[in-house]
Design an enzyme around this catalytic site. Structure first.
Site, PDB file in Angstrom:
ATOM      1  CG  HIS A  40      -1.544   1.340   1.514  1.00  0.00           C
ATOM      2  ND1 HIS A  40      -2.572   1.869   0.771  1.00  0.00           N
ATOM      3  CD2 HIS A  40      -1.265   2.272   2.468  1.00  0.00           C
ATOM      4  CE1 HIS A  40      -2.896   3.055   1.247  1.00  0.00           C
ATOM      5  NE2 HIS A  40      -2.123   3.337   2.279  1.00  0.00           N
ATOM      6  CG  ASP A  67       6.317  17.615 -26.772  1.00  0.00           C
ATOM      7  OD1 ASP A  67       6.479  17.241 -25.596  1.00  0.00           O
ATOM      8  OD2 ASP A  67       5.718  16.939 -27.625  1.00  0.00           O
ATOM      9  CB  SER A 114      11.668   9.352 -10.465  1.00  0.00           C
ATOM     10  OG  SER A 114      10.640   8.581 -10.001  1.00  0.00           O
ATOM     11  CG  HIS A 169      12.653  15.028   5.393  1.00  0.00           C
ATOM     12  ND1 HIS A 169      11.528  14.907   6.171  1.00  0.00           N
ATOM     13  CD2 HIS A 169      12.659  16.287   4.933  1.00  0.00           C
ATOM     14  CE1 HIS A 169      10.895  16.057   6.194  1.00  0.00           C
ATOM     15  NE2 HIS A 169      11.560  16.916   5.443  1.00  0.00           N
ATOM     16  CD  GLU A 189       9.746  10.179  -2.598  1.00  0.00           C
ATOM     17  OE1 GLU A 189      10.683  10.502  -3.367  1.00  0.00           O
ATOM     18  OE2 GLU A 189       8.608   9.864  -2.983  1.00  0.00           O
ATOM     19  CE1 TYR A 213       8.642  19.935   3.245  1.00  0.00           C
ATOM     20  CE2 TYR A 213      10.243  18.352   4.046  1.00  0.00           C
ATOM     21  CZ  TYR A 213       9.298  19.323   4.283  1.00  0.00           C
ATOM     22  OH  TYR A 213       8.981  19.661   5.550  1.00  0.00           O
ATOM     23  CB  SER A 262       0.737  28.716  -5.574  1.00  0.00           C
ATOM     24  OG  SER A 262       1.223  28.333  -4.327  1.00  0.00           O
ATOM     25  CG  HIS A 309      12.592  14.643  11.199  1.00  0.00           C
ATOM     26  ND1 HIS A 309      12.416  15.840  10.571  1.00  0.00           N
ATOM     27  CD2 HIS A 309      12.100  13.725  10.345  1.00  0.00           C
ATOM     28  CE1 HIS A 309      11.833  15.658   9.400  1.00  0.00           C
ATOM     29  NE2 HIS A 309      11.638  14.371   9.235  1.00  0.00           N
ATOM     30  CG  HIS A 310      11.998  10.204   9.352  1.00  0.00           C
ATOM     31  ND1 HIS A 310      10.646  10.085   9.176  1.00  0.00           N
ATOM     32  CD2 HIS A 310      12.387  11.253   8.589  1.00  0.00           C
ATOM     33  CE1 HIS A 310      10.235  11.018   8.318  1.00  0.00           C
ATOM     34  NE2 HIS A 310      11.275  11.740   7.960  1.00  0.00           N
ATOM     35  CB  THR A 322       6.041  25.126   5.979  1.00  0.00           C
ATOM     36  OG1 THR A 322       7.219  24.369   5.704  1.00  0.00           O
ATOM     37  CG2 THR A 322       4.839  24.356   5.499  1.00  0.00           C
ATOM     38  NE  ARG A 382       4.142   3.548  10.854  1.00  0.00           N
ATOM     39  CZ  ARG A 382       5.015   4.215  10.085  1.00  0.00           C
ATOM     40  NH1 ARG A 382       5.957   4.976  10.640  1.00  0.00           N
ATOM     41  NH2 ARG A 382       4.951   4.130   8.774  1.00  0.00           N
TER      42      ARG A 382
HETATM   43  C1  HEM Z   1       5.992  21.116   8.956  1.00  0.00           C
HETATM   44  C2  HEM Z   1       6.463  20.139   8.282  1.00  0.00           C
HETATM   45  C3  HEM Z   1       6.766  18.726   8.784  1.00  0.00           C
HETATM   46  C4  HEM Z   1       7.373  18.322   9.938  1.00  0.00           C
HETATM   47  C5  HEM Z   1       7.895  19.194  11.044  1.00  0.00           C
HETATM   48  C6  HEM Z   1       7.426  16.873   9.898  1.00  0.00           C
HETATM   49  C7  HEM Z   1       7.989  16.065  10.879  1.00  0.00           C
HETATM   50  C8  HEM Z   1       7.971  14.692  10.872  1.00  0.00           C
HETATM   51  C9  HEM Z   1       8.594  13.843  11.841  1.00  0.00           C
HETATM   52  C10 HEM Z   1       9.383  14.337  13.034  1.00  0.00           C
HETATM   53  C11 HEM Z   1       8.362  12.549  11.498  1.00  0.00           C
HETATM   54  C12 HEM Z   1       8.864  11.297  12.202  1.00  0.00           C
HETATM   55  C13 HEM Z   1       7.882  10.769  13.143  1.00  0.00           C
HETATM   56  C14 HEM Z   1       8.289   9.460  13.731  1.00  0.00           C
HETATM   57  O1  HEM Z   1       8.493   8.480  12.967  1.00  0.00           O
HETATM   58  O2  HEM Z   1       8.384   9.379  14.957  1.00  0.00           O
HETATM   59  C15 HEM Z   1       7.580  12.571  10.302  1.00  0.00           C
HETATM   60  C16 HEM Z   1       7.133  11.448   9.643  1.00  0.00           C
HETATM   61  C17 HEM Z   1       6.626  11.473   8.360  1.00  0.00           C
HETATM   62  N1  HEM Z   1       6.332  12.602   7.619  1.00  0.00           N
HETATM   63 FE1  HEM Z   1       6.489  14.503   8.248  1.00  0.00          FE
HETATM   64  N2  HEM Z   1       6.844  16.445   8.752  1.00  0.00           N
HETATM   65  C18 HEM Z   1       6.441  17.550   8.047  1.00  0.00           C
HETATM   66  C19 HEM Z   1       5.833  17.558   6.829  1.00  0.00           C
HETATM   67  C20 HEM Z   1       5.637  16.441   6.056  1.00  0.00           C
HETATM   68  C21 HEM Z   1       5.212  16.464   4.696  1.00  0.00           C
HETATM   69  C22 HEM Z   1       4.905  17.726   3.892  1.00  0.00           C
HETATM   70  C23 HEM Z   1       5.138  15.180   4.287  1.00  0.00           C
HETATM   71  C24 HEM Z   1       4.747  14.608   2.942  1.00  0.00           C
HETATM   72  C25 HEM Z   1       4.021  15.174   2.065  1.00  0.00           C
HETATM   73  C26 HEM Z   1       5.504  14.346   5.397  1.00  0.00           C
HETATM   74  C27 HEM Z   1       5.516  12.981   5.360  1.00  0.00           C
HETATM   75  C28 HEM Z   1       5.903  12.182   6.388  1.00  0.00           C
HETATM   76  C29 HEM Z   1       5.902  10.750   6.334  1.00  0.00           C
HETATM   77  C30 HEM Z   1       5.501   9.884   5.125  1.00  0.00           C
HETATM   78  C31 HEM Z   1       6.340  10.293   7.576  1.00  0.00           C
HETATM   79  C32 HEM Z   1       6.402   8.875   8.068  1.00  0.00           C
HETATM   80  C33 HEM Z   1       7.485   8.070   7.535  1.00  0.00           C
HETATM   81  C34 HEM Z   1       7.397   6.673   8.070  1.00  0.00           C
HETATM   82  O3  HEM Z   1       7.940   6.416   9.140  1.00  0.00           O
HETATM   83  O4  HEM Z   1       6.767   5.823   7.413  1.00  0.00           O
HETATM   84  N3  HEM Z   1       5.792  15.156   6.465  1.00  0.00           N
HETATM   85  N4  HEM Z   1       7.349  13.896   9.923  1.00  0.00           N
HETATM   86 CU   LIG Z   2      10.952  13.736   7.490  1.00  0.00          CU
END
Ligand code: HEM
Ligand SMILES: [Cu+2]
Lengths: 193, 530
Positions: B81, B110, B175, B258, B260, B262, B273, B307-308, B333, B455
């Site tokens: 998924h 084009d 990509s 990360h 990715e 963005y 926008s 941060h992950h 942001t 999760r």
């Molecule tokens: C203000 C902006 C953002 C902050 C401060 C932020 C912060 C974080 C942090 C700290 C985590 C890790 C959480 C953990 O695993 O304990 C996380 C996970 C994640 N964030 Fe964000 N994030 C932001 C924006 C975004 C955006 C814009 C996206 C995608 C469009 C995104 C997608 C994800 C995804 C997919 C995960 C989970 C990854 C995984 O463990 O499977 N985040 N984010």
């Molecule tokens: Cu991240």
């Protein structure tokens, strides 16, 4: 390729435009390969980084060259704890014979670990150490360790394995307990291949 | 010389649509509009496929206990998924927008590299064919999470790792080719007079995203290659037994991972926008600050990957560094959110479906940003990490963020693509059903996470039962609501009110200067920009 499209495209691309495109493409492809290589370069860089900063609890994988401590700091006592763990799939008993020991920084100590191959086949084991807190790893000096080499054990064979170490007197003041953890892996397959 | 001859020939060629008929048109096409259409349909099919997997996940989680699937199969469902939604739905949908709109917005005939464009699309179905085929193999599909942490994907792999790696390689190549094409097109094919700071913000965001892709997709390719050799060829990049380090895997993965995320949101910023000014009938507030904010988000995204990994035992300095850098991203942001609100402020707003999705985007993406900020706080992340709180966070930013922006964009440009107006009341149904169900689906997940539900599990403790029931109901409703979109699109392709060249009175941009539907070839001679 559709003839009409082809003409249309070529039409819009005189040779100057093609050269201009190729220049950009060349640069971008260089970035692509550069970043691919960078990914691989991160592997040794990571090790060097951890080595220099002493992060990650990785202790040195080779013996401390010389025992260059001129004095034992008898005013300080550091507790060193030993933990052992077997990775999934290795049928060994593997345990420290002493769980905890108190040492003065600079003082040399010898402890033993017990291992027994409880299966009916010959297995080669490899113990991988890790120190917690991670920052203490750089101060944990091993003179001799079973983890420096692989340990083959025949079916049902048992062994006592030695670890000789000292704690560097430079160990930061706020660290009073060190935990040394060993994980034992089955590397028979890796060695044979 | 040769060009002269060709020039001659093509002048003689009369200018109708040189299209092949039937399937060949789509297989051999080098036309940016055809390829854009292919990408968009592919993405939608993947959305439904990934959605179907999610329906099974939610059905299993409807009640505590194991009812429908085995735990191992559950893990395969969550893994595939995630992979399908990230690499198969969101990213190709944005590439579809890029293909359709960038040439028209910059006045180019084009994309710069039309044949490569054909390739970058047509290898994608193979990648996902390989990935999905693993479901029918003895080994089963990948079950190690979309983040494929070693040693789950190496030592403990169920045997699907090779297929997984091969599929990811193909997606990566696709990509990268797509991104190179976008960069070359934007750099070299802008109509005379269109300086960089006159480009629509949409084009800017795709330009920056393409650079991000070029920088990090190769790292992903590297990391999956290491995974492959670790699993099958006896190397020890991530294997502690052989002197490697599993934590290194996480560093490499998130160095890609990360940026990715963005890659999946910057184009969304570009789309909203474009749409908000059109329906607020005002110019976009702070155009140049938007450009700089986008660029600084992109740069900062390379400094926050750990941060992950707060709970991997990083030293305090590392935790603090990554915490502050992450919080710093909230500044650019915030600038963007401020600018969108300021654009609407005292605008003469109307609420057609593209605008509704855009407004929902601004609000709900901001909620996702807030939960992101909470996760960025190291000490509390120790509690939230690997719980449903994280699931809630990234679904707010990805579903109500990226996906909603894609819907907004699709409704906005459907008249240009098909030549017909879509059915506004059916579209409103799609919007309201989605809006309500998506919040029922994801909002309670925050509380589940805070209360400690982990999760990626097929079963859970009894106290989570009520919330999970509601979440599942929201999930089914959201899944069904997306079929309304399918109906709207099919109706719109088949007929409907004729669309004017510029059906939205407040819209701006070169794409509205050509007829609807956009002719097969546009801007064969570049337009004049002043
Ligand atoms: C203000 C902006 C953002 C902050 C401060 C932020 C912060 C974080 C942090 C700290 C985590 C890790 C959480 C953990 O695993 O304990 C996380 C996970 C994640 N964030 Fe964000 N994030 C932001 C924006 C975004 C955006 C814009 C996206 C995608 C469009 C995104 C997608 C994800 C995804 C997919 C995960 C989970 C990854 C995984 O463990 O499977 N985040 N984010
Ligand atoms: Cu991240």
């Amino acid at each position: 390729m559709n003839k009409g499209d082809e003409l249309q495209n070529l039409n819009n691309k005189d040779s100057a435009a093609i050269t201009k495109n190729n220049q950009v493409i060349k640069k971008l492809v260089m970035i692509v390969f550069g970043m691919f290589a960078f990914g691989f370069a991160l592997v040794p860089l990571y090790d060097v980084f951890c080595d220099i900063t002493g992060l990650n609890g990785k202790t040195s994988t080779t013996a401390a060259a010389v025992y260059n401590v001129d004095q034992i700091d008898t005013k300080r006592i550091v507790t060193v704890q030993f933990i052992s763990r077997t990775a999934q799939g290795i049928p060994w008993q593997f345990e420290p014979m002493v769980r905890e020991i108190k040492v003065h920084p600079g003082e040399m100590k010898l402890v033993k670990f017990y291992a027994k191959n409880e299966s009916t086949r010959d297995i080669i084991g490899q113990a991988v150490p890790s120190v917690s807190p991670g920052l203490a790893a750089a101060y944990f000096q091993k003179i001799e360790c079973f983890c420096f080499t692989q340990q083959p054990l025949q079916a049902n064979e048992e062994v006592e394995m030695a670890l000789q170490f000292y704690v560097d007197p430079e160990l930061p003041e706020d660290i009073s307990t060190l935990t040394l953890s060993y994980t034992l892996y089955d590397v028979t397959g890796k060695v044979e291949s | 010389m040769t060009t002269d001859v060709i020039e001659q020939e093509s002048h003689d060629d009369h200018h109708d649509d040189h299209k092949m008929k039937g399937i060949k048109r789509w297989l051999y096409t080098t036309n940016h509009k055809d390829i854009g259409t292919l990408y968009l349909w592919f993405a939608f099919i993947m959305l439904l496929t990934g959605g179907a997997l999610a329906m099974v996940i939610r059905a299993e989680l409807f009640q505590p206990g194991l009812q429908i699937v085995e735990p191992d199969f559950f893990n395969q469902l969550t893994t595939v998924h995630g992979l399908i939604m990230v690499f198969g739905a969101i990213m190709p949908a944005f590439t579809g927008f890029a293909n359709w709109m960038i040439p028209m917005m910059i006045g180019a005939p084009d994309m710069a590299l039309p044949r490569m464009n054909n390739w970058s699309f047509w290898i994608l179905p193979f990648a996902f064919g390989i990935l999905l085929s693993t479901f029918f193999m003895e080994s089963g599909a990948p079950n190690f999470g979309w983040t494929f942490y070693a040693p789950l994907s190496t030592t403990y792999s169920n045997g699907s790792t090779a297929f997984f790696v091969f599929a990811v390689h193909i997606m990566g190549i696709s990509s990268i080719m797509g991104a190179i094409n976008i960069v070359v097109t934007i750099m070299n094919m802008r109509a005379p007079g269109m300086t960089y700071m006159k480009m629509p913000l949409f084009v800017w965001t795709f330009f920056i995203t393409a650079y991000l892709l070029i920088a990090v997709m190769p790292v992903l390719a590297g990391v999956v290659t290491m995974l492959l050799t670790d699993t099958y060829f006896g190397t020890s990049f991530f294997d502690a037994a052989g002197g490697g380090d599993p934590v290194l895997f996480q560093h490499l993965f998130w160095f890609f991972g990360h940026p990715e995320v963005y890659i999946m949101i910057l184009p969304a910023f570009g789309i909203v926008s474009t749409i908000i000014p059109a329906f607020a009938r005002k110019k976009l507030f702070g155009y140049s600050s938007m450009v700089y904010a986008t660029a600084s988000i992109a740069l900062l995204s390379f400094l926050v990957w750990a941060h992950h990994m707060f709970t991997t035992g990083m030293p305090l300095f590392g935790e603090l560094f990554f915490m502050y850098c992450t919080m710093l991203i909230a500044v650019p942001t915030g600038v963007k959110v401020f600018n969108w609100v300021a654009t609407m402020w005292r605008g003469s707003m109307s609420f057609e479906t593209p605008m509704l999705f855009s407004i929902a985007f601004v609000i709900l993406f901001t909620i996702g940003g807030f939960s992101g900020l909470m996760l960025a706080l190291t000490p509390v992340d120790f509690q939230y990490h690997d719980t449903y709180f994280v699931v809630a966070h990234f679904h707010y930013v990805l579903v109500t963020g990226s996906l909603f922006s894609i819907y907004a964009g699709a409704y906005f440009w459907l008249p240009k693509w098909t030549g017909h107006m879509y059915n506004e009341s059916l579209a409103k149904w799609h919007f309201w059903c989605s809006l309500i169900s998506v919040n029922l689906l994801f909002f309670p997940m925050h509380f589940l996470g805070l209360a400690g539900m982990p999760r990626r599990i097929p079963d859970y403790a009894l106290q989570f039962a009520d919330f999970n029931k509601w979440v599942s109901i929201g999930g089914f409703a959201f899944g069904l609501s997306q079929l309304i979109f399918l109906a709207v699109v099919i109706k719109c392709i088949r007929g409907g009110e004729k669309a004017a060249a510029k059906p939205w009175d407040g819209a701006e941009g070169l794409e509205w200067t050509v007829a609807s539907p956009a002719p097969y070839h546009t801007f064969s001679t570049p337009p004049k920009i002043d």
